[in-house]
Design an enzyme around this catalytic site. Structure first.
Site, short mmCIF file in Angstrom:
data_model
loop_
_atom_site.label_atom_id
_atom_site.label_comp_id
_atom_site.label_asym_id
_atom_site.label_seq_id
_atom_site.Cartn_x
_atom_site.Cartn_y
_atom_site.Cartn_z
N GLU A 1 0.75 -1.39 0.15
CA GLU A 1 0.09 0.06 0.26
C GLU A 1 1.07 1.30 0.27
O GLU A 1 0.63 2.16 0.59
CB GLU A 1 -0.89 0.09 1.29
N GLU B 1 -6.55 -7.53 -1.25
CA GLU B 1 -7.51 -7.83 0.05
C GLU B 1 -8.83 -6.78 0.38
O GLU B 1 -9.11 -6.06 -0.01
CB GLU B 1 -6.74 -6.53 0.61
#
Ligand SMILES: *[C@@H]1O[C@H](CO)[C@@H](O)[C@H](O)[C@H]1NC(C)=O
Ligand SMILES: *[C@@H]1O[C@H](CO)[C@@H](O)[C@H](O)[C@H]1NC(C)=O
Ligand SMILES: *[C@@H]1O[C@H](CO)[C@@H](O)[C@H](O)[C@H]1NC(C)=O
Ligand SMILES: CC(=O)N[C@H]1CO[C@H](CO)[C@@H](O)[C@@H]1O
Length: 837
Positions: free
Chosen positions: A184, A253
């Site tokens: 991320e 995710e």
């Protein structure tokens, strides 16, 4: 090999053949449609299970349940600070045995996705970075910095080498088919400027340099350098497309629920909405998706991040914290996974055509080798639609997807749950006859506050003429740091005759203040307000030396955000004494640049090791005058393990805040006195409309966490030791041990479906409390009969299910007899009680 067929059993036999074959080298490649294993396009349905959040004894069962739930891969992060807590001192034992975890995945016949990071976020302490890394001279984390990059490279290389040494990459015949570098970073890259860009390129080169022949991913990285694959994280990823048109559409995710902070309510994400998100992702051409989390588990020891993340990391995941099936979520998704897998070939090869019906209603047709499969997706949050598809009409409820594998028969709709709901119950510990809560015998001893005597303190200490950051002093080897100073009022006592206020400005997370050994106040922040000022009225000894002791406590270090690693923690000041505050003759004595002595940890913990309850420190414990509401105190008791194999929890209701150990294993921080606010909960939850973590909350006005998991492997039959360090004051008299098991199971299922009813863990159905096939209404616990029903329903179910752990019902008039109803689709509602056989 074709993997296609209408029958799930056939598909599974093909899949298991492939997996047995995965003991031999598997060539991994990909194209824009998805991953290819030995040149065959595959759908990957994966779930996150983080190995340190359970125990090796639990791994096999968790992975087996994931496989039964229709997954073909398990994903995990690698937790650097768990493996290298101190510089160059490695730990791969117990629940940190990464190789054993990956081999357990392999033994189950599943693939593995290894997200090395080494930054992992994950609501894990400090995002997975060791704090010693932050304390290295000249280091800057997650950027173009040689000191950091050398350390990152050393660790990533260690992990890659370890996986290779054990033959765990696909090309070696192992289960790892995808790996990840960084995590991320795209969300925060703006804060690092050109250095961020050059760092991400360096990460890509590092990953490529290993030559391990798996695709490397970078999630949330819209500028991922080729061949790194940019992937999506979020609640919904159907609208995502990767930055490189040659990359597949992967969702690393998919948040199955949400985590919890101390003081927060329990967040729930419905099975209907989660299934909707997954079905839409595959409708729109996705080919790899991962549940974050499939099993959340427990933040044992000091692994919770945040700050203020609870010890439970349940996440409302398909497997609950203890490893039980979270029903109906687990079962509803299992049916979806089996269906998607049965469509693997057409989804990965078929020509895809979208039909827009307007009003957020869309259809998708996949065509391949003369066959076709359809999705009908309704993203409108309150309107159901009836649409025409190839000459037939179908009603698609609001916020749902219907899947028609032959474009004719609706086999699955995400809003129609045909899986049982399980209501879990907590049972008393029969082994210990704890009918009365205060059956446990408690011993206790105080933890004396530290203070300076003639300018010195006992034990390992540092001194400085300034207030230091807590991370810098402790290297995060403890939650606890004493800030000690003294003030000589024998000479220039400008405070004499004045009302005195102690003023402490801290960056978090908790502070306890003592003046001359006497407690004067405690205060803590919240996840929204870490930094706070504590002001307390105090008394000083004039004409003498006064000691001021501040115990600063961390509750998990920050794990997310740009430069999160440099966020201050501990008492940064100012620390002041104010005389006659707010009056015209106010005087201030600033202590911030006094001589401060620092002592890491607690006497009982770091020096005496009371949590281990070893023979060395048996003296000093008292069994009389058990204190309640006393600050800084140790409690211990002995208990028998509950019989059977159901998961064990300890109810710590009555205690304030601290840490608990069972037989020397740290089961995490407890804080049952931190109660969630009264407002914002719902008894019913509308799955329709975009989910967020404030939707569908429960547990208002209750402790944010009252029960704490004790894995079975931490226990022996008898003579188990529970040790508690209590920081705020509370009473252990309500502590009790319980087991968690299925109490009631309920299901409503449409006609022409199969319904499996199951009590978990060896329990059996002892009573069918309700059964009606026809037009029943209501919800679990309050079902009601309609105006018509098949008269034999109850007796048929009693015959098939009573005394059984599980039974499968064919929901039809053939099974239960004629209903006499005139509806289109009849329904079965059933409620059963689970009991010991
Ligand atoms: C903390 O870690 C640094 C290395 O980053 C080391 O130099 C220092 O001695 C450690 N401090 C303590 C108190 O262990
Ligand atoms: C990255 O660091 C290296 C060495 O410290 C330096 O030569 C280079 O200019 C840096 N790159 C950027 C984009 O600042
Ligand atoms: C006494 O303390 C006051 C307040 O801290 C200070 O302003 C003053 O200079 C001090 N006097 C002496 C003699 O140290
Ligand atoms: C990181 C990320 O993808 N965040 C998104 C998760 O989903 C929520 C709700 O859909 C979005 O608001 C976030 O931006």
């Amino acid at each position: 090999m074709a993997i296609f067929g209408p029958c799930f059993a056939a598909v599974f036999s093909v899949v298991s053949f492939l997996l047995v074959a995965s003991a031999v080298p598997l060539d991994v490649s990909y194209d824009e449609r998805g991953i290819k294993l030995n040149d065959q396009s595959r759908i990957i349905i994966s779930g996150s299970i983080h190995y340190p959040r359970s125990t090796p004894e639990m791994w096999g069962d968790l992975i087996k349940k994931a496989k039964e739930g229709g997954l073909n891969a398990i994903e995990t992060y690698v937790f650097w600070n768990a493996h290298e807590p101190l510089y160059r001192q490695y730990d791969f034992e117990g629940n940190k045995d990464l190789v054993r975890f990956i081999k357990t995945i392999q033994d189950a016949g599943l693939y593995a996705i290894l997200r090395i990071g080494p930054y992992v976020c994950a609501e894990w302490n400090y995002g997975g970075f060791p704090v010693w890394l932050h304390n290295l001279p000249g280091v800057e984390l997650r950027t173009n910095n040689t000191v950091y990059q050398n350390e990152m490279k050393t660790f990533v290389t260690l992990i890659v080498d370890m996986m290779q040494k054990h033959g765990l990459f696909a090309i070696q015949g192992g289960p790892i088919i995808v790996a990840q570098i960084e995590n991320e970073y795209g969300n925060v890259e703006w804060a690092y400027g050109n250095n961020g860009k050059s760092y991400i390129n360096w990460c890509a080169q590092l990953a490529e340099s290993y030559g391990v022949q798996v695709p490397w991913i970078m999630c949330q990285q819209s500028d991922a350098p080729s061949p790194m694959i940019n992937t999506c994280n979020g609640y919904y990823c159907d609208q995502f497309s990767p930055n490189n048109p040659k990359s597949p559409k992967w969702w690393t995710e998919n948040w199955s629920g949400w985590f919890k902070d101390w003081g927060m309510k329990d967040p729930h994400r419905t099975a209907e909405d989660l299934a909707f998100a997954v079905a839409r992702f595959f409708q729109y051409g996705g080919s790899l998706q991962n549940y974050y989390m499939y099993h959340g588990g427990t933040n044992f020891d000091r692994t919770a991040g945040g700050p203020y993340i609870t010890t439970s990391y349940d996440y409302d995941a398909p497997l609950d914290e203890y490893g039980n099936l979270n029903q109906p979520k687990w079962g509803h998704l299992k049916r979806l996974h089996e269906l998607i897998m049965s469509m693997e070939e057409i989804l990965t090869h078929g020509v895809k055509r979208d039909v827009d019906y307007g009003n957020m209603m869309s259809g998708t047709v996949y065509v391949y080798k003369g066959k076709q499969s359809c999705f009908l997706g309704n993203a409108n949050q309150n309107q159901d639609f009836t649409v025409n598809l190839m000459g037939s009409s179908y009603t698609v409820p609001a916020w749902s997807v219907s899947i028609l594998p032959d474009c004719y028969t609706e086999v699955y709709n995400t809003a129609k749950i045909n899986s049982q709901q399980t209501v879990m119950v907590k049972l008393p510990n029969e082994a210990d006859d704890q009918t009365e809560p205060n059956e446990l015998q408690w011993d206790w001893r105080p933890e004396h506050p530290e203070s300076l005597h003639h300018g010195v303190a006992k034990g390992s200490v540092t001194t400085a003429n300034e207030l230091l950051d807590q991370k810098t002093v402790t290297n995060d080897t403890s939650d606890y740091l004493w800030y000690l100073t003294s003030l000589d009022l024998s000479k220039n006592d400008s405070l004499a005759g004045k009302a005195i206020t102690l003023h402490v400005h801290t960056n978090g997370h908790i502070v306890h203040a003592f003046v001359n050994g006497k407690h004067v106040g405690s205060q803590w922040g919240t996840s929204d307000h870490l930094e706070f000022i504590m002001e307390k009225d105090i008394k000083l000894k004039h004409g003498k030396t006064n000691s001021i002791s501040l115990l600063s406590v961390t509750v998990g270090l920050q794990n997310y955000g740009a430069n999160f690693d440099t966020v201050n923690v501990g008492i940064h000041g100012p620390v002041k004494l104010i005389g006659n505050k707010g009056q015209s003759d106010e005087v201030t004595v600033d202590l911030s640049t006094n001589s401060w002595t620092y002592k890491v940890g607690l006497n009982g913990m770091e020096e005496k090791g009371l949590q281990l309850d070893n023979a060395r420190h048996q003296h000093g414990w008292k069994s009389y005058n058990l204190p309640s509401n006393r600050l800084l105190v140790w409690y211990k008791t002995t208990f028998k393990a509950p019989l059977g194999s159901d998961p064990v929890v300890v109810d710590l209701q009555g205690l304030g805040k601290g840490t608990a150990w069972v037989n020397g294993h740290n089961i995490g921080r407890f804080w049952p006195s931190f109660v969630a606010s009264e407002d914002g909960c719902t008894t019913t939850c509308d799955y329709r409309g975009a989910y967020n973590s404030n939707k569908c909350l429960t547990n208002c006005g209750d402790p944010s966490q009252r029960w704490y998991h004790i894995p079975r492997s931490f226990l022996q039959d008898d003579g188990n030791k529970l040790v508690l360090f209590e920081e705020f004051g509370g009473t252990p008299l309500h502590v009790r041990f319980q087991t968690i098991t299925a109490g009631t199971i309920c299901a409503t299922t449409d006609e022409k479906k199969q319904l499996e009813l199951s009590c978990q863990g060896g329990r059996v159905m002892s009573e069918i409390k309700f059964a009606s096939f026809g037009e029943p209404t209501g919800v679990c616990g309050s079902y009601a009969r309609g105006s018509c029903e098949a008269p034999n329903t109850l007796s048929v179910i009693q015959k098939q299910c009573l005394g059984q752990e599980s039974c499968t019902l064919d929901v039809s008039e053939n099974t239960f007899g004629p209903t006499g109803c005139h509806q289109n689709v009849y329904r079965l509602a059933v409620e059963a009680t689970c009991d010991s056989p």
